[in-house]
Design a protein around this motif. Structure first.
Motif: not given
Ligand code: PRX
Length: 647
Positions: A126-135, A160-164, A182-186
């Motif tokens: 799902v994250l990949r489908d949203l365009g989340v890439k390595k880094g 993809a590094p997470h920030s919880v 500078d997160a792209r997805v929440l």
């Protein structure tokens, strides 16, 4: 230092020692005290633990140390999620439970390792489908639901590094953390259950994201049953819609040992939280080694750490360490006193918990609630207890030992920090003769000492770590200078954690608490400056100084001294308003316990607020040296008023 007196009293009078029960020692993962000497070659010691993990490519060097920057297992390639899940799928662990989850209302979900693999793989796709890439950075703001672990592991899987961000933090705190990383997805939820109510996470997230131009997608897990939930078209997506029909197989990204696994924000001595950066190979090696040895984990253990995944304890000892070890992990969503004060003990009984890890503040609350609560349940399967987060007073240690452990469970008092990533000072339960209130000694391979400002070895002083360790933070996200200054500038090539400690005649360490402007409230780290900044944002407040005061359950509570704008008078209503203001600016954990309005604050002639004297007032101690004050009368009148008000 926060707990200095209690700890010193303990040190002087505490003669009790508790050897591991013989049957425990005989079967322990570590039963040979020679482990400490063997680990003197610390690189070989850690490399031995790294060998237990699955590497796509082996490392070239164990350690490259250019103080203050370390590279562990350089050249090695691995994936943390693969190590926590995939490598267990070929053996008997495949169909064993990985997660035993219970929601606060009592609903349950269980996932075997095979099922966990599918859940995490689907989330990763799902994250990949949203365009989340390595880094790419992904922010996670979730209640304690299985999806919190799935989301973290999914991020690790795709690199993809997470920030919880802890679900108790305010929209502003969330926004600051999202923007800094500078997160792209929440990833959030509509709401989570806490003490019978629903915490409106999505509404908080919306207020935060309004300030976060970098967020492209908000993924919302349905948990709280909130209806309706505002969804912004094109930006917000229900997780169950995105996941519908998505494959559970997702190849794990090949990561360098030094690629970032996650960023986790923690409080420091300035108003701005620090993004602590942890990487892949060394981090997993240390959390794996410590989970296995400190918690003595065997395949039939049922392990429960009561922390929230929003804190480092949840990262290292709910998710990464235990799953890398192939353990069965209990996870609970809600409050310990819901629907009644027996909830934890009922869960220990129902799940047959064998290893239990919690915080001293919780233990002190249990003591206050009374022995009848644990007494009402069968805790007979417990065999090992742990604590973390703050100094444990010997009285609480003894209660834990007697009432929960029935005098037959070793207690591991584990000292470590967000920055250290893994446990650093701890008993080894099969070999250490523990002493109530002492974290005992450095874990094998870790070297600590006590130093003074001049860098001389002392019996009581600053705790110092003299060797690099695999799960150490690598930097502060976006601010390497701050990394150098905060941790490595006090002595040359030696790490300064910010804690004071004493060493006794047996070489046991007694951690006394923070020596800087960081408070530890109920095991949560809060910077005095963060609370001060929040207070002065309020239009009525001219100036604020925040100190810790001793609290019977929380260890420390927040006391604020406040001067008001334009001769305004403080009253009960304003006190309540300011407390609420801080809670909404930072989060309920930062709500001040006491606020004292003052005409003036004690300052040096150069205008610096003397927090030390305010600390004396809040602690009810005699005032220390006041000769450097611009106006010594200020502090005496404050002390009189504080005592009149707070007793
Ligand atoms: O002061 C020490 C205290 O908690 C601080 C670290 O807080 P945090 O980064 O939030 O991580 C908490 C969970 C690892 C330390 O600087 N602390 C932690 N464990 C102990 C402790 N103080 C005394 N004894 C402990 N076992």
């Amino acid at each position: 230092m926060t707990h200095d007196r209690a700890a010193l009293d303990a040190l002087l009078t505490e003669k009790r020692r508790f050897a591991p029960p013989p049957e425990f020692a005989a079967a322990a993962v570590v039963s040979d005290p020679a482990v400490y000497e063997r680990a003197e070659d610390f690189e070989a010691f850690w490399a031995g633990w790294a060998e237990e993990l699955d590497w796509f490519r082996k490392w070239d060097t164990v350690l490259e140390w250019n103080p203050p920057h370390a590279r562990w297992f350089d050249g090695g390639k691995l994936n943390v999620c693969h190590n926590c899940i995939d490598r267990h799928l070929d053996g008997p662990r495949r169909d064993r439970p990985a997660l035993l989850w219970e929601g606060e209302p009592g609903d349950r979900r269980t996932f075997t390792y095979a099922e966990l693999a599918q859940q995490v793989g689907r989330f990763a796709n799902v994250l990949r489908d949203l365009g989340v890439k390595k880094g790419d950075r992904v922010a996670i703001y979730l209640p304690m639901i299985p999806e919190a672990a799935f989301a973290m592991l999914a991020c690790a899987r795709i690199g993809a590094p997470h920030s919880v961000v802890f679900g108790g933090f305010s929209p502003d705190s969330l926004a600051d953390r999202i923007n800094d990383a500078d997160a792209r997805v929440l990833i959030t939820a509509d709401g989570g259950h806490r003490r019978g109510t629903i915490v409106p996470l999505k509404a908080n997230a919306d207020r935060a994201v309004a300030r976060c131009p970098g967020i492209e997608h908000v993924v919302v897990v349905a948990r709280g049953g909130l209806d309706p939930v505002d969804m912004v078209a094109g930006r917000d997506h229900w997780y169950h819609d995105l996941a519908d029909g998505v494959d559970g197989d997702c190849p794990a990204e090949v990561m360098d040992a030094e690629d970032i696994l996650y960023i986790l924000y923690t409080s420091g001595t300035t108003g701005k939280p620090k993004g602590v950066v942890h990487t892949t190979g060394g981090y997993l090696t240390q959390v794996h080694a410590t989970t296995k040895t400190v918690f003595d984990l065997k395949d039939d253990d049922i392990y429960w750490c009561t922390a929230d995944v929003g804190w480092v304890t949840g990262h290292s000892y709910i998710v990464y360490g235990p799953l890398a070890a192939g353990a069965t992990v209990v996870m609970y969503e809600g409050a310990p006193d819901w629907p009644d004060k027996g909830r934890f003990w009922k869960m220990c009984q129902d799940y047959g918990v064998t290893v239990f890890y919690t915080a001293p503040t919780a233990i002190r609350a249990f003591m206050q609630w009374g022995e009848e609560w644990p007494g009402g349940y069968d805790l007979g399967r417990l065999r090992l207890l742990g604590t973390v987060g703050e100094p444990i007073n010997p009285e609480a240690w003894m209660w834990y030992h007697r009432v929960i452990g029935k005098e037959s469970c070793p207690i591991v008092d584990t000292w470590w920090q967000t920055e250290t990533g893994g446990i650093m000072i701890t008993p080894l339960p099969g070999i250490t003769r523990t002493r109530p209130g002492s974290a005992c000694r450095a874990f094998p391979g870790i070297e600590t000492t006590l130093l003074n400002d001049a860098g001389e070895t002392v019996d009581a002083g600053y705790l110092a770590i003299t060797r690099p360790w695999p799960s150490m933070l690598r930097t502060i996200w976006g601010d390497d200078q701050r990394y150098r200054e905060t941790y490595w500038s006090k002595w040359d090539g030696v790490y300064f954690p910010g804690d004071g400690a004493k060493i006794d005649e047996d070489g046991y360490l007694w951690i006394l608490g923070r020596v800087d402007d960081v408070l530890n409230v109920a095991g949560h780290r809060i910077g005095t400056m963060e609370v001060e900044s929040a207070l002065v944002e309020h239009p009525a407040v001219a100036e604020a100084a925040v100190v810790g005061k001793t609290h019977a359950v929380k260890g420390q509570a927040i006391a604020a001294f406040v001067t008001l704008m334009g001769g305004r008078e403080g009253d009960e209503a304003l006190t309540a308003e300011l407390k609420a203001h801080v809670a909404s600016a930072i989060g309920p954990i930062a709500r001040p316990e006491a606020i004292l309005f003052a005409a003036d604050l004690p300052k040096t002639r150069s205008g610096k607020i003397m927090r030390r004297l305010l600390g004396d007032i809040a602690a009810g101690r005699a005032l220390g040296d006041t000769t450097t004050l611009a106006d010594p009368a200020v502090v005496q009148s404050l002390k009189d008023r504080y005592e009149a008000k707070e007793g």
